[in-house]
Scaffold this motif. Sequence first.
Motif, PDB file in Angstrom:
ATOM      1  N   LEU A   1       0.706  -1.253   0.034  1.00  0.00           N
ATOM      2  CA  LEU A   1      -0.144  -0.053  -0.069  1.00  0.00           C
ATOM      3  C   LEU A   1       1.027   1.404   0.053  1.00  0.00           C
ATOM      4  N   GLY A   2       0.413   2.220  -0.688  1.00  0.00           N
ATOM      5  CA  GLY A   2       1.194   3.393  -0.664  1.00  0.00           C
ATOM      6  C   GLY A   2       2.688   3.382  -1.268  1.00  0.00           C
ATOM      7  N   VAL A   3       3.133   2.411  -2.053  1.00  0.00           N
ATOM      8  CA  VAL A   3       4.533   2.624  -2.332  1.00  0.00           C
ATOM      9  C   VAL A   3       4.710   3.394  -3.899  1.00  0.00           C
ATOM     10  N   HIS A   4       5.693   4.153  -3.769  1.00  0.00           N
ATOM     11  CA  HIS A   4       6.014   4.858  -4.715  1.00  0.00           C
ATOM     12  C   HIS A   4       7.058   4.205  -5.905  1.00  0.00           C
ATOM     13  N   PHE A   5       6.656   3.502  -6.527  1.00  0.00           N
ATOM     14  CA  PHE A   5       7.429   2.770  -7.499  1.00  0.00           C
ATOM     15  C   PHE A   5       8.111   3.567  -8.527  1.00  0.00           C
ATOM     16  N   GLU A   6       7.551   4.786  -8.776  1.00  0.00           N
ATOM     17  CA  GLU A   6       8.048   5.652  -9.815  1.00  0.00           C
ATOM     18  C   GLU A   6       9.606   6.110  -9.195  1.00  0.00           C
ATOM     19  N   THR A   7       9.817   6.016  -7.939  1.00  0.00           N
ATOM     20  CA  THR A   7      11.314   6.401  -7.492  1.00  0.00           C
ATOM     21  C   THR A   7      12.283   5.235  -7.877  1.00  0.00           C
ATOM     22  N   LEU A   8      11.845   4.139  -8.268  1.00  0.00           N
ATOM     23  CA  LEU A   8      12.830   3.287  -8.528  1.00  0.00           C
ATOM     24  C   LEU A   8      13.862   3.604  -9.533  1.00  0.00           C
ATOM     25  N   ASN A   9      14.827   2.776  -9.549  1.00  0.00           N
ATOM     26  CA  ASN A   9      15.865   3.112 -10.502  1.00  0.00           C
ATOM     27  C   ASN A   9      15.291   2.291 -11.894  1.00  0.00           C
ATOM     28  N   ASN A  10      15.186   2.734 -12.801  1.00  0.00           N
ATOM     29  CA  ASN A  10      14.455   2.270 -14.169  1.00  0.00           C
ATOM     30  C   ASN A  10      15.361   1.340 -14.885  1.00  0.00           C
ATOM     31  N   ILE A  11      16.521   1.388 -14.782  1.00  0.00           N
ATOM     32  CA  ILE A  11      17.467   0.562 -15.583  1.00  0.00           C
ATOM     33  C   ILE A  11      17.151  -1.044 -15.059  1.00  0.00           C
ATOM     34  N   LEU A  12      17.083  -1.505 -16.361  1.00  0.00           N
ATOM     35  CA  LEU A  12      16.563  -3.067 -15.971  1.00  0.00           C
ATOM     36  C   LEU A  12      15.504  -3.479 -15.018  1.00  0.00           C
ATOM     37  N   LEU A  13      14.726  -2.644 -14.943  1.00  0.00           N
ATOM     38  CA  LEU A  13      13.375  -2.820 -14.022  1.00  0.00           C
ATOM     39  C   LEU A  13      12.570  -3.999 -14.526  1.00  0.00           C
ATOM     40  N   SER A  14      12.325  -4.914 -13.581  1.00  0.00           N
ATOM     41  CA  SER A  14      11.701  -6.148 -13.971  1.00  0.00           C
ATOM     42  C   SER A  14      11.026  -6.558 -12.857  1.00  0.00           C
ATOM     43  N   ILE A  15       9.486  -6.280 -12.543  1.00  0.00           N
ATOM     44  CA  ILE A  15       8.806  -6.755 -11.429  1.00  0.00           C
ATOM     45  C   ILE A  15       7.478  -7.499 -11.837  1.00  0.00           C
ATOM     46  N   SER A  16       6.935  -8.267 -11.084  1.00  0.00           N
ATOM     47  CA  SER A  16       5.565  -8.842 -11.243  1.00  0.00           C
ATOM     48  C   SER A  16       4.953  -9.211  -9.913  1.00  0.00           C
ATOM     49  N   PHE A  17       3.509  -8.922 -10.069  1.00  0.00           N
ATOM     50  CA  PHE A  17       2.747  -9.048  -8.973  1.00  0.00           C
ATOM     51  C   PHE A  17       1.662 -10.047  -9.149  1.00  0.00           C
ATOM     52  N   GLU A  18       1.258 -11.112  -7.995  1.00  0.00           N
ATOM     53  CA  GLU A  18       0.236 -11.887  -8.072  1.00  0.00           C
ATOM     54  C   GLU A  18      -0.371 -11.743  -7.070  1.00  0.00           C
ATOM     55  N   LYS A  19      -1.733 -11.739  -6.754  1.00  0.00           N
ATOM     56  CA  LYS A  19      -2.467 -11.828  -5.548  1.00  0.00           C
ATOM     57  C   LYS A  19      -2.070 -10.922  -4.297  1.00  0.00           C
ATOM     58  N   SER A  20      -1.792  -9.842  -5.027  1.00  0.00           N
ATOM     59  CA  SER A  20      -1.303  -8.914  -4.152  1.00  0.00           C
ATOM     60  C   SER A  20      -2.044  -7.524  -4.122  1.00  0.00           C
ATOM     61  N   THR A  21      -1.913  -6.544  -2.932  1.00  0.00           N
ATOM     62  CA  THR A  21      -2.549  -5.388  -2.922  1.00  0.00           C
ATOM     63  C   THR A  21      -1.626  -4.263  -3.124  1.00  0.00           C
ATOM     64  N   LEU A  22      -1.892  -3.605  -4.028  1.00  0.00           N
ATOM     65  CA  LEU A  22      -1.124  -2.307  -4.497  1.00  0.00           C
ATOM     66  C   LEU A  22      -1.752  -0.986  -4.349  1.00  0.00           C
ATOM     67  N   ASP A  23      -2.819  -0.898  -3.674  1.00  0.00           N
ATOM     68  CA  ASP A  23      -3.423  -0.121  -3.558  1.00  0.00           C
ATOM     69  C   ASP A  23      -2.877   1.346  -3.101  1.00  0.00           C
ATOM     70  N   TYR A  24      -3.282   2.676  -3.748  1.00  0.00           N
ATOM     71  CA  TYR A  24      -2.763   3.824  -3.312  1.00  0.00           C
ATOM     72  C   TYR A  24      -1.188   4.082  -3.723  1.00  0.00           C
ATOM     73  N   SER A  25      -0.793   3.280  -4.431  1.00  0.00           N
ATOM     74  CA  SER A  25       0.747   3.260  -5.106  1.00  0.00           C
ATOM     75  C   SER A  25       0.849   4.001  -6.400  1.00  0.00           C
ATOM     76  N   MET A  26       1.918   4.335  -6.796  1.00  0.00           N
ATOM     77  CA  MET A  26       2.347   5.244  -7.807  1.00  0.00           C
ATOM     78  C   MET A  26       3.318   4.429  -8.737  1.00  0.00           C
ATOM     79  N   PHE A  27       2.793   4.573 -10.114  1.00  0.00           N
ATOM     80  CA  PHE A  27       3.808   3.858 -11.059  1.00  0.00           C
ATOM     81  C   PHE A  27       3.905   5.024 -12.277  1.00  0.00           C
TER      82      PHE A  27
END
Length: 185
Positions: free
Chosen positions: A72-98
Amino acid sequence: MTEAKRFEKEDFKEGMTDTSFESCTFHYCTFTGANLRQHKFVDCEFHDCELSNVLLTGAVLQGVSFVGCRLLGVHFETLNNILLSISFEKSTLDYSMFQGLHIHNTNFIDCSIREVDFSDADLAGSIFRDSQLTGSTFDNTSLMKCDFRGAHGYNISPVNNRIKKAIFDREGLEGLLAEFGIEVE
């Protein structure tokens, strides 16, 4: 660097002693509000972990999967975008930023993605299958070849987003036509 280690039921709210992890798994761990700035996770898995409000500025996530996690509320947009590779399953990402991220072919399978900002993101080829997207923002977002089958609650403007070759269920047409005042029965 920590390699190929399994962490179980550990509390990392105060941070981690190491900042680089490769091929590690985290099960039932707590990271709530942890400062993971500049940390590096390569080919790591998080299962049933609590990562709400975690700070990820400059962090590297390469080949990282989250299964059954709360982010919840994670600012993914602040990640290092180089080679960024993520996946989500059965997870709660509410109020986050991409916002503004380039994350092609990302899986969001059976997730709660409420009130999430995907503005200016490039999500081409991503899968949102069976996910709840109520209140999420798609503005100037590339959704080309995305799979929205089984997803619900979305409101995506075909005018303000690139959706060429995206796949939607007939039941989801309302979420594509809402801005035009068209009712689907």
